[in-house]
Design a protein around this motif. Structure first.
Motif, PDB file in Angstrom:
ATOM      1  N   LEU A  56      17.132 -13.962  17.119  1.00 46.96           N
ATOM      2  CA  LEU A  56      16.022 -14.260  17.801  1.00 46.96           C
ATOM      3  C   LEU A  56      16.786 -15.838  18.275  1.00 46.96           C
ATOM      4  O   LEU A  56      17.219 -16.718  17.294  1.00 46.96           O
ATOM      5  CB  LEU A  56      14.957 -14.450  17.219  1.00 46.96           C
ATOM      6  CG  LEU A  56      13.653 -15.201  18.066  1.00 46.96           C
ATOM      7  CD1 LEU A  56      13.321 -14.446  19.095  1.00 46.96           C
ATOM      8  CD2 LEU A  56      12.471 -15.529  17.131  1.00 46.96           C
ATOM      9  N   VAL A  88      16.950 -11.388  21.085  1.00 50.93           N
ATOM     10  CA  VAL A  88      15.707 -11.612  22.035  1.00 50.93           C
ATOM     11  C   VAL A  88      15.524 -13.148  22.104  1.00 50.93           C
ATOM     12  O   VAL A  88      15.901 -14.131  21.243  1.00 50.93           O
ATOM     13  CB  VAL A  88      14.405 -11.126  20.883  1.00 50.93           C
ATOM     14  CG1 VAL A  88      13.028 -11.832  21.460  1.00 50.93           C
ATOM     15  CG2 VAL A  88      14.470  -9.617  20.858  1.00 50.93           C
ATOM     16  N   TYR A  89      14.971 -13.693  23.144  1.00 48.82           N
ATOM     17  CA  TYR A  89      14.836 -15.252  23.578  1.00 48.82           C
ATOM     18  C   TYR A  89      13.251 -15.396  23.360  1.00 48.82           C
ATOM     19  O   TYR A  89      12.675 -14.674  24.216  1.00 48.82           O
ATOM     20  CB  TYR A  89      15.363 -15.312  24.967  1.00 48.82           C
ATOM     21  CG  TYR A  89      15.095 -16.768  25.590  1.00 48.82           C
ATOM     22  CD1 TYR A  89      16.143 -17.709  25.574  1.00 48.82           C
ATOM     23  CD2 TYR A  89      14.001 -17.085  26.072  1.00 48.82           C
ATOM     24  CE1 TYR A  89      15.820 -18.905  26.117  1.00 48.82           C
ATOM     25  CE2 TYR A  89      13.719 -18.356  26.885  1.00 48.82           C
ATOM     26  CZ  TYR A  89      14.581 -19.317  26.717  1.00 48.82           C
ATOM     27  OH  TYR A  89      14.514 -20.507  27.313  1.00 48.82           O
ATOM     28  N   LEU A  90      12.926 -16.262  22.887  1.00 52.49           N
ATOM     29  CA  LEU A  90      11.408 -16.647  22.653  1.00 52.49           C
ATOM     30  C   LEU A  90      11.491 -18.079  23.223  1.00 52.49           C
ATOM     31  O   LEU A  90      11.846 -19.177  22.858  1.00 52.49           O
ATOM     32  CB  LEU A  90      10.757 -16.927  21.451  1.00 52.49           C
ATOM     33  CG  LEU A  90       9.543 -17.388  21.242  1.00 52.49           C
ATOM     34  CD1 LEU A  90       8.541 -16.572  21.949  1.00 52.49           C
ATOM     35  CD2 LEU A  90       9.087 -17.370  19.560  1.00 52.49           C
ATOM     36  N   SER A 202       6.687 -10.625  28.936  1.00 55.90           N
ATOM     37  CA  SER A 202       7.922 -10.038  28.191  1.00 55.90           C
ATOM     38  C   SER A 202       8.616  -9.253  29.259  1.00 55.90           C
ATOM     39  O   SER A 202       8.168  -8.640  29.983  1.00 55.90           O
ATOM     40  CB  SER A 202       7.571  -9.353  26.753  1.00 55.90           C
ATOM     41  OG  SER A 202       8.615  -8.599  26.553  1.00 55.90           O
ATOM     42  N   ARG A 209      15.514  -8.534  25.196  1.00 55.21           N
ATOM     43  CA  ARG A 209      14.218  -8.961  25.718  1.00 55.21           C
ATOM     44  C   ARG A 209      14.017 -10.462  25.669  1.00 55.21           C
ATOM     45  O   ARG A 209      14.359 -11.407  24.788  1.00 55.21           O
ATOM     46  CB  ARG A 209      13.066  -8.437  24.762  1.00 55.21           C
ATOM     47  CG  ARG A 209      11.732  -8.579  25.114  1.00 55.21           C
ATOM     48  CD  ARG A 209      10.743  -7.752  24.622  1.00 55.21           C
ATOM     49  NE  ARG A 209      10.899  -6.265  25.225  1.00 55.21           N
ATOM     50  CZ  ARG A 209      10.663  -5.721  26.201  1.00 55.21           C
ATOM     51  NH1 ARG A 209       9.891  -6.507  27.117  1.00 55.21           N
ATOM     52  NH2 ARG A 209      10.748  -4.494  26.471  1.00 55.21           N
ATOM     53  N   VAL A 211      10.783 -13.353  25.768  1.00 50.31           N
ATOM     54  CA  VAL A 211       9.364 -13.438  25.842  1.00 50.31           C
ATOM     55  C   VAL A 211       9.002 -14.769  26.039  1.00 50.31           C
ATOM     56  O   VAL A 211       9.505 -15.640  25.257  1.00 50.31           O
ATOM     57  CB  VAL A 211       8.708 -13.237  24.199  1.00 50.31           C
ATOM     58  CG1 VAL A 211       7.221 -13.109  24.073  1.00 50.31           C
ATOM     59  CG2 VAL A 211       9.341 -11.674  23.580  1.00 50.31           C
ATOM     60  N   LEU A 259       5.312 -12.378  17.499  1.00 41.56           N
ATOM     61  CA  LEU A 259       6.699 -12.174  16.614  1.00 41.56           C
ATOM     62  C   LEU A 259       7.116 -10.953  16.573  1.00 41.56           C
ATOM     63  O   LEU A 259       8.188 -10.534  16.629  1.00 41.56           O
ATOM     64  CB  LEU A 259       6.397 -13.225  15.247  1.00 41.56           C
ATOM     65  CG  LEU A 259       6.277 -14.656  15.694  1.00 41.56           C
ATOM     66  CD1 LEU A 259       6.103 -15.341  14.115  1.00 41.56           C
ATOM     67  CD2 LEU A 259       7.301 -15.320  16.260  1.00 41.56           C
ATOM     68  N   HIS A 261       6.509  -8.338  18.345  1.00 38.57           N
ATOM     69  CA  HIS A 261       6.862  -7.878  19.773  1.00 38.57           C
ATOM     70  C   HIS A 261       8.372  -8.334  20.083  1.00 38.57           C
ATOM     71  O   HIS A 261       9.165  -7.620  20.637  1.00 38.57           O
ATOM     72  CB  HIS A 261       6.064  -8.445  20.679  1.00 38.57           C
ATOM     73  CG  HIS A 261       6.448  -7.950  22.083  1.00 38.57           C
ATOM     74  ND1 HIS A 261       5.868  -6.817  22.664  1.00 38.57           N
ATOM     75  CD2 HIS A 261       7.141  -8.619  23.149  1.00 38.57           C
ATOM     76  CE1 HIS A 261       6.615  -6.609  23.891  1.00 38.57           C
ATOM     77  NE2 HIS A 261       7.167  -7.581  24.271  1.00 38.57           N
ATOM     78  N   ALA A 262       8.566  -9.441  19.385  1.00 39.61           N
ATOM     79  CA  ALA A 262       9.894 -10.040  19.255  1.00 39.61           C
ATOM     80  C   ALA A 262      10.863  -9.458  18.455  1.00 39.61           C
ATOM     81  O   ALA A 262      12.179  -9.399  18.395  1.00 39.61           O
ATOM     82  CB  ALA A 262      10.161 -11.444  19.248  1.00 39.61           C
TER      83      ALA A 262
END
Length: 267
Positions: A56, A88-90, A202, A209, A211, A259, A261-262
């Motif tokens: 992440l 994953v990018y948040l 998302s 992914r 988010v 989180l 979902h990520a």
């Protein structure tokens, strides 16, 4: 064997809320499952092994233009490659603006920041700030433009849609071409705005992914009060903290769902 890493950007532009964000994420995770690591732009540019164990990448709230100044070019290419290969990018607030195709911040005003963005993980225009959430006031970095806003999740995030208050300070809505592209989900909407525009989204990016959230689910009533301390007009804005307290448990549950979902394993 090294633990999977959560990389959080802390260089120029990242706000004072970043430490709170890292702490709140850490409190939700399965004990010992991850290493949370603060990273600088030079590491993204020069450390060839930086993303080897990452799952992440967190881009916090703050300011988009300093992000562009330090990350355009090779660093953005590395972030995008990480996501395309399954990461994953948040992105939160400024981190959400930064990852959209284009942003329109205070369009039509003297201080407008508008235009395409290089990272372009989500095919949307990030539009903000949203004065309809703050009594007609455009974001100015002070408590005058903070708010506890009404959010409603969709069944893409929670099995049953939930309503809650969450912290807002200058964030965006997401304007998509109609309809959004394949692999894109609206996870929550601003229920207090006409048309209930997307507040959290998302999108599939290659094998990974992105988010993005225009609000700060990580900020609790207590942290809101801590941030207001020292401001001469603190009493006038304590109602924001009080409103956050009304749905504090739901807010934290929704943040945990985000989180999950990520792809994170929670405690």
């Amino acid at each position: 064997m090294p633990r999977p890493q959560i990389l959080t950007y802390v260089d120029a532009g990242a706000s004072e809320w970043t430490a709170c964000l890292m702490r709140t994420i850490g409190h939700q995770l399965h004990a010992g499952a991850y290493e949370i690591r603060a990273v600088m732009a030079d590491e993204i540019r020069h450390d060839a092994t930086l993303f080897d164990d990452a799952v992440l990448f967190v881009m916090p709230g703050g300011a988009d233009l300093p992000y562009c100044a330090l990350l355009n070019g090779a660093p953005n290419a590395r972030i995008r490659h990480f996501v395309e290969q399954g990461g994953v990018y948040l992105g939160i607030c400024a981190g959400a603006y930064y990852a959209c195709r284009e942003l329109a911040f205070h369009a039509g005003t003297r201080g407008a920041i508008c235009g395409p963005r290089e990272l372009r993980l989500v095919d949307a225009v990030a539009v903000g700030s949203l004065p309809e959430l703050t009594g007609g006031r455009l974001y100015d970095g002070t408590p005058r433009t903070t708010a506890a806003v009404e959010l409603r999740t969709t069944d893409s995030l929670t099995d049953v849609p939930m309503s809650l208050y969450t912290h807002y300070h200058g964030g965006c809505r997401f304007d998509f071409d109609d309809p959004p592209g394949p692999g894109t989900q609206v996870l929550a909407v601003y229920s207090g705005i006409d048309g209930t525009p997307p507040a959290i989204v998302s999108a599939r990016v290659g094998k990974g992914r992105a988010v993005l959230t225009g609000v700060h689910l990580e900020i609790s009533e207590r942290e809101c009060k801590d941030a207001l301390r020292g401001h001469s007009d603190m009493p006038a804005y304590l109602y924001v903290c009080d409103r956050l307290a009304q749905t504090g448990d739901v807010r934290l549950l929704v943040f945990r769902q985000l989180l999950a979902h990520a792809g994170l394993v929670l405690d």
